[in-house]
Design an enzyme around this catalytic site. Structure first.
Site, PDB file in Angstrom:
ATOM      1  N   HIS A  16     -16.303  -9.252 -27.351  1.00 39.34           N
ATOM      2  CA  HIS A  16     -16.061  -8.166 -26.405  1.00 39.34           C
ATOM      3  C   HIS A  16     -15.085  -7.238 -27.112  1.00 39.34           C
ATOM      4  O   HIS A  16     -13.892  -7.551 -27.213  1.00 39.34           O
ATOM      5  CB  HIS A  16     -15.478  -8.724 -25.108  1.00 39.34           C
ATOM      6  CG  HIS A  16     -15.097  -7.688 -24.099  1.00 39.34           C
ATOM      7  ND1 HIS A  16     -15.707  -7.606 -22.859  1.00 39.34           N
ATOM      8  CD2 HIS A  16     -14.191  -6.684 -24.129  1.00 39.34           C
ATOM      9  CE1 HIS A  16     -15.166  -6.600 -22.174  1.00 39.34           C
ATOM     10  NE2 HIS A  16     -14.235  -6.037 -22.932  1.00 39.34           N
ATOM     11  N   HIS A  75     -22.272  -5.524 -25.334  1.00 39.10           N
ATOM     12  CA  HIS A  75     -22.192  -4.367 -24.426  1.00 39.10           C
ATOM     13  C   HIS A  75     -21.511  -3.128 -25.041  1.00 39.10           C
ATOM     14  O   HIS A  75     -20.482  -2.654 -24.562  1.00 39.10           O
ATOM     15  CB  HIS A  75     -21.525  -4.746 -23.097  1.00 39.10           C
ATOM     16  CG  HIS A  75     -20.327  -5.643 -23.200  1.00 39.10           C
ATOM     17  ND1 HIS A  75     -19.195  -5.299 -23.881  1.00 39.10           N
ATOM     18  CD2 HIS A  75     -20.108  -6.878 -22.708  1.00 39.10           C
ATOM     19  CE1 HIS A  75     -18.311  -6.267 -23.788  1.00 39.10           C
ATOM     20  NE2 HIS A  75     -18.850  -7.245 -23.086  1.00 39.10           N
ATOM     21  N   ASP A 148     -25.127  -8.434 -19.228  1.00 37.23           N
ATOM     22  CA  ASP A 148     -23.716  -8.647 -18.910  1.00 37.23           C
ATOM     23  C   ASP A 148     -23.560  -8.862 -17.402  1.00 37.23           C
ATOM     24  O   ASP A 148     -22.607  -8.393 -16.791  1.00 37.23           O
ATOM     25  CB  ASP A 148     -22.858  -7.481 -19.394  1.00 37.23           C
ATOM     26  CG  ASP A 148     -21.377  -7.838 -19.486  1.00 37.23           C
ATOM     27  OD1 ASP A 148     -21.067  -9.021 -19.714  1.00 37.23           O
ATOM     28  OD2 ASP A 148     -20.523  -6.941 -19.325  1.00 37.23           O
ATOM     29  N   HIS A 152     -20.114 -11.015  -8.916  1.00 33.73           N
ATOM     30  CA  HIS A 152     -18.988 -11.140  -7.988  1.00 33.73           C
ATOM     31  C   HIS A 152     -19.502 -11.027  -6.545  1.00 33.73           C
ATOM     32  O   HIS A 152     -20.561 -10.440  -6.295  1.00 33.73           O
ATOM     33  CB  HIS A 152     -17.959 -10.043  -8.250  1.00 33.73           C
ATOM     34  CG  HIS A 152     -17.383 -10.071  -9.624  1.00 33.73           C
ATOM     35  ND1 HIS A 152     -16.544 -11.056 -10.064  1.00 33.73           N
ATOM     36  CD2 HIS A 152     -17.538  -9.220 -10.674  1.00 33.73           C
ATOM     37  CE1 HIS A 152     -16.190 -10.824 -11.319  1.00 33.73           C
ATOM     38  NE2 HIS A 152     -16.790  -9.720 -11.712  1.00 33.73           N
ATOM     39  N   PHE A 166     -13.950  -6.314 -12.562  1.00 39.94           N
ATOM     40  CA  PHE A 166     -14.894  -5.599 -13.404  1.00 39.94           C
ATOM     41  C   PHE A 166     -16.245  -6.320 -13.367  1.00 39.94           C
ATOM     42  O   PHE A 166     -16.294  -7.544 -13.343  1.00 39.94           O
ATOM     43  CB  PHE A 166     -14.396  -5.552 -14.853  1.00 39.94           C
ATOM     44  CG  PHE A 166     -13.163  -4.728 -15.054  1.00 39.94           C
ATOM     45  CD1 PHE A 166     -13.244  -3.363 -15.282  1.00 39.94           C
ATOM     46  CD2 PHE A 166     -11.906  -5.327 -15.032  1.00 39.94           C
ATOM     47  CE1 PHE A 166     -12.107  -2.600 -15.493  1.00 39.94           C
ATOM     48  CE2 PHE A 166     -10.762  -4.575 -15.246  1.00 39.94           C
ATOM     49  CZ  PHE A 166     -10.855  -3.205 -15.468  1.00 39.94           C
ATOM     50  N   GLY A 167     -17.317  -5.564 -13.409  1.00 41.83           N
ATOM     51  CA  GLY A 167     -18.625  -6.190 -13.563  1.00 41.83           C
ATOM     52  C   GLY A 167     -19.683  -5.652 -12.632  1.00 41.83           C
ATOM     53  O   GLY A 167     -19.388  -5.217 -11.511  1.00 41.83           O
TER      54      GLY A 167
END
Length: 268
Positions: A16, A75, A148, A152, A166-167
């Site tokens: 990352h 990513h 990715d 959540h 994040f996500g």
């Protein structure tokens, strides 16, 4: 050390790529829009600086290891990061990279409404970065598309932009999204798109390609061009929300076989 240890095993080291000192507490792309919204920014240089460092480490490991070390950048989100990967490949360094459905279809403009569903790391960038990634898919600088996927709960993502995790969950819409937005709307070559979802990731991991031929293991996905809107309430994932809710997409999977066994069926 990781590259040196993984090399004899034939394994890539996936990273990352963000410099923590430059990223700091950024929640969106650093720039005029972040300033306008009063939100802390995560600059493109945070990605580029870490990629540049990791490529130098790869250069060192390639010189020191009797086996071939392999670096994989996850990513990718910026034009500059892509340029660094392209330069490294031309120099013969064993590096691969991927892009995500969200970085290929969304930009920082999605954050104007302060919607935390669009909060992701690395952040959504500008249109110039998005276009650069598309070019990277076509010219081979990017080796794969990876989701990715970050499932959540909706309760977590409904917090404010500073506190929400994040996500983005994209596993269930990834191929329909890019089939529609890239192939149907922009003429992106369908064989290349399929390759980026299939043999591309397998090459990154050092796995042999799969073939459709008599006697081969039946591991495949049957897709339908029929269009329908994205309905997060029908997701199998527990993350039943989506930045693309309501988008009308084609290319949905209707049958999935793994080693000859049906694991998903939506034929009607």
């Amino acid at each position: 050390a990781g590259l040196l240890l993984a090399a004899p095993l034939g394994l890539p080291v996936a990273v990352h790529a963000e410099d923590a000192g430059l990223r700091r507490n950024g929640v969106m792309n650093d720039g005029p829009l972040a300033d306008l919204l009063g939100l802390p920014g995560n600059p493109p240089e945070a990605e580029a600086a870490r990629i540049a460092r990791d490529l130098e480490v790869l250069r060192y490991a390639s010189r020191r290891s009797p086996a071939t070390p392999r670096l994989h950048v996850q990513h990718l989100s910026t034009k500059r990061g892509l340029e660094l990967i392209r330069e490294a490949k031309r120099a013969g360094l064993p590096v691969t990279a991927e892009a995500t459905p969200h970085h290929l279809t969304l930009t920082e403009e999605a954050l104007r409404a302060f919607n935390p569903l669009f909060k992701v790391a690395p952040p959504l960038r500008g249109e110039e970065d998005r276009e650069a990634l598309l070019e990277g898919l076509l010219d081979g600088t990017l080796d794969a598309i990876a989701t990715d996927h970050a499932p959540h709960t909706l309760a977590e993502k409904e917090k404010d932009l500073l506190r929400a995790p994040f996500g983005i969950p994209s596993l269930e819409v990834a191929f329909p999204l890019l089939y529609t937005e890239l192939h149907l709307k922009r003429g992106f070559p369908l064989p290349r798109l399929v390759e980026l979802f299939t043999d591309g990731p397998r090459r990154v991991l050092g796995l042999p390609p799969l073939h459709l031929e008599e006697g081969a293991e039946a591991s495949l996905v049957l897709l339908s061009p029929k269009e329908r809107p994205v309905d997060p309430s029908a997701f199998a994932s527990k993350a039943r929300y989506s930045p693309w809710a309501g988008w009308v997409l084609g290319g949905w999977p209707v049958l999935t076989l793994v080693a000859g066994r049906i694991v998903h069926e939506a034929l009607k």
